[in-house]
Write a protein that holds these residues in place. Structure first.
Motif, PDB file in Angstrom:
ATOM      1  N   MET A 130      13.697 116.554 115.189  1.00  0.00           N
ATOM      2  CA  MET A 130      14.813 115.660 114.881  1.00  0.00           C
ATOM      3  C   MET A 130      15.043 115.631 113.382  1.00  0.00           C
ATOM      4  N   ALA A 131      16.252 115.220 113.004  1.00  0.00           N
ATOM      5  CA  ALA A 131      16.612 115.104 111.589  1.00  0.00           C
ATOM      6  C   ALA A 131      17.586 113.947 111.452  1.00  0.00           C
ATOM      7  N   ALA A 132      17.510 113.281 110.323  1.00  0.00           N
ATOM      8  CA  ALA A 132      18.402 112.157 110.053  1.00  0.00           C
ATOM      9  C   ALA A 132      19.534 112.589 109.140  1.00  0.00           C
ATOM     10  N   TYR A 133      20.700 111.983 109.335  1.00  0.00           N
ATOM     11  CA  TYR A 133      21.775 112.065 108.354  1.00  0.00           C
ATOM     12  C   TYR A 133      22.037 110.637 107.891  1.00  0.00           C
ATOM     13  N   GLU A 168      14.323 109.243 108.383  1.00  0.00           N
ATOM     14  CA  GLU A 168      14.946 107.990 107.954  1.00  0.00           C
ATOM     15  C   GLU A 168      16.367 108.231 107.462  1.00  0.00           C
ATOM     16  N   THR A 169      17.297 107.385 107.908  1.00  0.00           N
ATOM     17  CA  THR A 169      18.684 107.476 107.466  1.00  0.00           C
ATOM     18  C   THR A 169      18.846 106.798 106.110  1.00  0.00           C
ATOM     19  N   ASN A 184      33.094 111.727 113.900  1.00  0.00           N
ATOM     20  CA  ASN A 184      33.018 113.174 113.682  1.00  0.00           C
ATOM     21  C   ASN A 184      31.586 113.659 113.492  1.00  0.00           C
ATOM     22  N   CYS A 185      30.714 112.776 112.994  1.00  0.00           N
ATOM     23  CA  CYS A 185      29.313 113.166 112.803  1.00  0.00           C
ATOM     24  C   CYS A 185      28.593 113.355 114.137  1.00  0.00           C
ATOM     25  N   GLY A 187      20.252 117.498 109.182  1.00  0.00           N
ATOM     26  CA  GLY A 187      21.179 116.439 108.847  1.00  0.00           C
ATOM     27  C   GLY A 187      21.103 116.131 107.374  1.00  0.00           C
ATOM     28  N   GLY A 188      22.250 115.827 106.764  1.00  0.00           N
ATOM     29  CA  GLY A 188      22.271 115.469 105.356  1.00  0.00           C
ATOM     30  C   GLY A 188      23.623 114.898 104.991  1.00  0.00           C
TER      31      GLY A 188
END
Length: 311
Positions: free
Chosen positions: A128-131, A80-81, A154-155, A186-187
């Motif tokens: 997967m990973a959220a930022y 989740e973002t 840029n992300c 992601g963070g």
């Protein structure tokens, strides 16, 4: 196996004891040193949000902190973002060639009644990973895709065009020039990959707003750049929060960089931030080894297990 945690704990999201969770007489304190919070035969890396922690222990999913009214199995599988977009992977029936299909699905907490958006993935998603404003995808062939808010190009780590819009998964071509990726992170507004060869690459943009903490790394742009850890040691695992990062080297040493204001690096209460990779004070119990890392926006987790010689 054991799960250790440190960092932000305002919602008791680092406490799994029923006794401490039900203690309404005392305000929970942040943890400023790595503290054992769970044990079991098998522990999977937790899914960590700002106010909750979800972890699977011995096949059972546990949650602590703020509890949303949702299916725990689905919540554990999702990322989740910060904007409330929830991403899940939906497996599809096999196609005419006998290959399983796969879709990436996005639901919004801000519009729960709206129909979900979906994207078909030609290469299956491994992880997967959220930022804060998007998601990063690791495919089974070692390639990486990103998608997100076009205002934070840029992300994405890739060019944006009509053919490759920001809101649709697109390959990060620069990463195809390095060793295959084995983990994506992601963070905040930062994205990180760990390669099979033990290298860290990071990219992103400065955190938005004067009240947001700085990103873990000194300077980033839209190109994945190599990050040297302790004089170029090989990295076997890493974790990334909103403004801090962890790295586990092949020698078994643990390093951290970035903010420690909530104790997320386990460096006590006097150190607020470190600008270079710093060896962290975690004494691995005798006969154990670190086998996994995870992080929430302002917290960090270590998973230990019995070394093969001790089993």
């Amino acid at each position: 196996m054991e799960l250790y945690a440190t960092g932000f704990n305002a919602f008791r999201q680092l406490e799994f004891s029923q006794e401490t969770q039900q203690d309404e007489q005392h305000e929970p304190d942040d943890l400023h040193r790595f503290t054992k919070i769970l044990a079991g035969h098998q522990i999977e890396p937790p899914r960590v949000r700002l106010a909750s922690t979800i972890v699977r222990v011995d096949g059972k999913i546990l949650i602590t902190g703020t509890r949303d009214q949702e299916d725990l199995e689905s919540a554990f599988a999702a990322v989740e973002t910060a904007a409330g977009d929830v991403f899940t992977i939906v497996r599809q029936p096999k196609d005419n060639h006998g290959l399983p299909g796969e879709q990436l699905r996005k639901n919004s907490r801000n519009a729960p009644e709206a129909d979900p958006e979906t994207w078909t993935c030609s290469v299956p998603i491994k992880q997967m990973a959220a930022y804060d404003v998007g998601v990063i995808l690791l495919h089974t062939d070692g390639s990486v895709s990103t998608m997100g808010d076009p205002r934070f190009e840029n992300c994405l780590g890739r060019p944006v065009s009509d053919a490759e819009p920001a809101w649709k998964p697109g390959k990060v071509i620069d990463l195809e020039l390095v060793a295959p990726v084995k983990k994506v992170l992601g963070g905040g507004y930062t994205l990180v990959t760990v390669t099979e060869g033990g290298d860290l690459y990071a990219w992103g943009t400065a955190s938005g707003g004067v009240h947001r903490p700085r990103q873990a790394f000194g300077s980033l742009d839209g190109t994945p750049n190599y990050q040297e850890v302790n004089e170029d040691e090989d990295v076997v695992d890493a974790a990334l929060g909103e403004s801090h990062a962890l790295a586990l080297t092949r020698e078994g040493d643990l390093y951290g960089i970035g903010d420690n204001g909530n104790g997320q690096l386990g460096l006590g209460t006097e150190v607020m931030r470190v600008e270079t990779w710093t060896k962290l004070a975690f004494d691995v119990p005798e006969g154990k080894e670190i086998v996994g890392l995870a992080a929430g926006p302002r917290s960090s987790f270590i998973i230990t297990s019995t070394t093969p010689a001790e089993q």
